[in-house]
Structures are given as structure tokens and as C-alpha cells.
Design an enzyme around this catalytic site. Structure first.
Site, PDB file in Angstrom:
ATOM      1  NE  ARG A 151       4.847   8.997   0.092  1.00  0.00           N
ATOM      2  CZ  ARG A 151       4.956   7.866   1.102  1.00  0.00           C
ATOM      3  NH1 ARG A 151       4.253   7.940   1.996  1.00  0.00           N
ATOM      4  NH2 ARG A 151       5.811   6.988   0.872  1.00  0.00           N
TER       5      ARG A 151
ATOM      6  CG  HIS B  47       4.300   7.605   7.742  1.00  0.00           C
ATOM      7  ND1 HIS B  47       2.909   8.085   7.571  1.00  0.00           N
ATOM      8  CD2 HIS B  47       4.389   6.695   7.095  1.00  0.00           C
ATOM      9  CE1 HIS B  47       2.574   7.378   6.293  1.00  0.00           C
ATOM     10  NE2 HIS B  47       3.516   6.584   6.008  1.00  0.00           N
TER      11      HIS B  47
ATOM     12  CD  GLN C 128       1.842   2.463   8.069  1.00  0.00           C
ATOM     13  OE1 GLN C 128       1.595   2.695   6.774  1.00  0.00           O
ATOM     14  NE2 GLN C 128       1.108   1.391   8.694  1.00  0.00           N
TER      15      GLN C 128
ATOM     16  CG  ASP D 223      10.319   2.202   8.045  1.00  0.00           C
ATOM     17  OD1 ASP D 223      10.081   1.568   6.870  1.00  0.00           O
ATOM     18  OD2 ASP D 223      10.220   3.223   8.307  1.00  0.00           O
TER      19      ASP D 223
ATOM     20  CB  CYS E 255       5.086   1.253   7.631  1.00  0.00           C
ATOM     21  SG  CYS E 255       6.849   1.667   7.619  1.00  0.00           S
TER      22      CYS E 255
ATOM     23  NE  ARG F  26      -1.550   4.917   5.458  1.00  0.00           N
ATOM     24  CZ  ARG F  26      -0.504   5.234   4.707  1.00  0.00           C
ATOM     25  NH1 ARG F  26       0.590   4.150   4.538  1.00  0.00           N
ATOM     26  NH2 ARG F  26      -0.468   6.184   3.917  1.00  0.00           N
TER      27      ARG F  26
END
Length: 315
Positions: free
Chosen positions: A112, A139, A142, A234, A274, A302
Site C-alpha cells: 500500500r 485501488h 476496494q 470518497d 470506501c 473487503r
């Protein structure tokens, strides 16, 4: 043949949904549902017994770290948290050397980080699978979890429309590609200075044309959200952009998800985010904590989506 017996991904790594076909994405979702069902029934399923995943974090995380650690544990394996501050990579060791060294010890790497090129370089030099846990441009974990959630809540993907309101960031990129490859319409509403990457938009539109769906880019939140089945938001200021926060608060003020804006969506829309969320900034508490919100169902998925990736790459 059961989903858990299939090898879905042809490549070694999971870096971006753009690398996958629509069928591969749909098969990963079936695998995730199969694994989730096993867990709910209490069936023992440990295909990664004895396997170890190294998790490199250059960006802090709640969901990514916990879901990957728990996922590996449930699959019979083990996860190691590797902060960049504790690795020689944080002191100047090259990505290629790090990849080659970790390949001697581990069975897989999840990273990440900021630059997407760093993940690509890591994968190119590692002999073991590399999973993109987040970069500034993508991403995919996600987005896969989001597709799983939509399938579970709406029953399918094709024919539905997602409206993404906010910054044209990594989340917008991955969702745009995810929708295009699985036959969903996608519309983004964002300020002109915060548009998604042109190359990703063009790729998504090409994929959408082949799958009889549409990708639209608007500067108007109202235009993007019209008749949406899924409304997605987001944060306006992502990690690493803190110095831009005051400017972004001003530039995105007309892009808040609130009761007035969602009146343009379908009456049975679902709201997705998210996380983490900033209530009363990108979304009001009335919406995110209201009956249309599926944010915690989404967060829970997830775990299951990533377990599918781990099983396919590492078992």
C-alpha cells in the site's frame, strides 16, 4: 467444477482491474462468494496453510491491514506487517533488491503505497505474487469488494448505473474500469481541475463500448447522479494531499452528497463510500447513516474479495 477449484488469474500479480478481463473479474466475485459462504457455514477452508504474506505499508490503513491479516489467518496462512520505516526500503534500498530479497522468504507481497510505478517495479522484480493494496492511481481490492456488494444487494451488475461524485482519484479510476468491464454504466461528477486521468477514461470507454454500457464524465454532480442506482463518494482530500485541504473544501463544496442531490437518483439507490468518511464534508450524516447506506456491508466485503485474490494467487 467449484469456484474454489478454478485458477482465475493468468498473470502472477494483482495490480489493477485494467489488467483483467470482465470474465476474470466475475469469476473472482464467484470465488469470493464461495469463500464467504464457507465461512458463514463454519466450514474449515485453509488452502494457504503454511503460506506467508508480507504487507508493506507506506500509507497507514485500517481496513487494508486488518482485512488482509484476518484473511490470511482464516485461510491458514500468516501475515507480516512491514512498515516502510522498519524496512531498508525506507533507507534507500532499491525496490528491485527489496523484491528479490522478500521473494526468498515470503509467498506473496501486498503493498500500500503512493506511486503506482513502485508497485509495478516491485512485481517485475519479485518471484512471488504482488497485490496492490492501494496506489495513487488505483485501488483494485476496494473496487472488487464494491462489485461484490452491489451483486449481493442489487442481485447483479449489468444494467445498473453508478454515479461517483467527487475527486477523479484512484477510487474513481478503479470503479470506472470495474463498471466498464462488467457492463455497468458509470458517471462521474467532479470539478474541472480534478478530472480522472484521460488515458483511464479512454480505456474505460473502449471497454464499455464492447460491453454495451456507458462511461460519462461531467463537471455537474446533478448530471452525473441522474437516475443512478448506486451513489458513491470518497473523501475530498486523500492521504498526501493535506496541504491542499482548504482549497479542496472550497472547490468541492457543490459536490456534497446530501438529500437534495440524491433526489436525482433512483428511489431505491444505495449509497457507498470506501471509508474513512468525513461527515458533513463529502456526505451528510443523514445519507451515510441513513437507510440507503451500505458502507459497512461494503467494508466487510473487503475481507472476502481479498481472500479470493489471495487464494487464486497463492494456493
Amino acid at each position: 467444477m467449484r469456484a474454489t477449484e478454478l485458477k482465475i488469474l493468468q498473470q502472477k500479480d494483482f495490480l489493477a482491474l485494467a489488467d483483467l478481463s470482465g470474465d476474470q473479474i466475475l469469476h473472482l466475485l464467484e470465488l469470493a462468494k464461495d469463500i464467504k459462504n464457507k465461512l458463514s457455514k463454519g466450514e474449515e477452508y485453509r488452502p494457504l496453510n503454511g503460506k506467508t504474506l508480507g504487507m508493506i505499508f507506506e500509507k497507514s490503513s485500517t481496513r487494508t491491514r486488518v482485512s488482509f491479516e484476518v484473511g490470511m489467518l482464516q485461510l491458514g496462512g500468516h501475515a507480516l506487517f512491514l512498515s516502510s520505516n522498519d524496512l531498508q526500503i525506507g533507507r534507500g534500498e532499491t525496490i528491485s533488491d527489496t523484491a528479490k530479497v522478500l521473494s526468498q522468504y515470503l509467498d506473496g507481497i501486498m503493498i500500500r503505497t503512493f506511486e503506482h510505478e513502485k508497485v509495478k517495479e516491485l512485481a517485475a522484480n519479485a518471484d512471488i505474487p504482488v497485490i496492490n493494496g492501494l496506489t495513487d492511481s488505483a485501488h483494485p481490492c476496494q473496487a472488487l469488494a464494491d462489485l461484490l456488494t452491489i451483486q449481493e444487494v442489487k442481485g447483479s451488475l449489468k444494467g445498473f448505473k453508478m454515479a461517483y461524485i467527487g475527486d477523479g482519484n484512484n477510487m474513481a479510476h478503479s470503479l470506472m474500469i470495474a463498471c466498464a468491464k462488467t457492463g455497468m454504466d458509470f458517471a462521474i461528477g467532479c470539478p474541472s481541475n480534478y478530472m480522472p486521468d484521460n488515458e483511464i477514461v479512454e480505456l474505460a470507454q473502449k471497454e464499455a463500448a464492447a460491453n454495451n454500457c456507458k462511461i460519462e464524465v461531467h463537471t455537474s454532480a446533478e448530471a452525473a447522479i441522474k437516475d443512478a442506482d448506486i451513489v458513491y463518494s470518497d473523501v475530498w482530500t486523500s492521504m498526501g494531499q493535506e496541504q491542499e485541504n482548504e482549497l479542496r473544501l472550497k472547490e468541492f463544496k457543490d459536490y456534497q452528497i446530501n438529500a437534495e442531490l440524491v433526489s436525482g437518483a433512483k428511489t431505491d439507490y444505495i449509497f457507498m463510500h470506501c471509508l474513512p468518511a468525513h461527515r458533513e464534508e463529502e456526505v451528510t450524516a443523514e445519507i451515510i447513516d441513513g437507510p440507503h447506506s451500505v458502507i459497512f456491508h461494503q467494508a466487510g466485503n473487503r475481507l472476502h474479495a481479498q481472500k479470493a485474490i489471495l487464494v487464486d494467487l497463492m494456493s
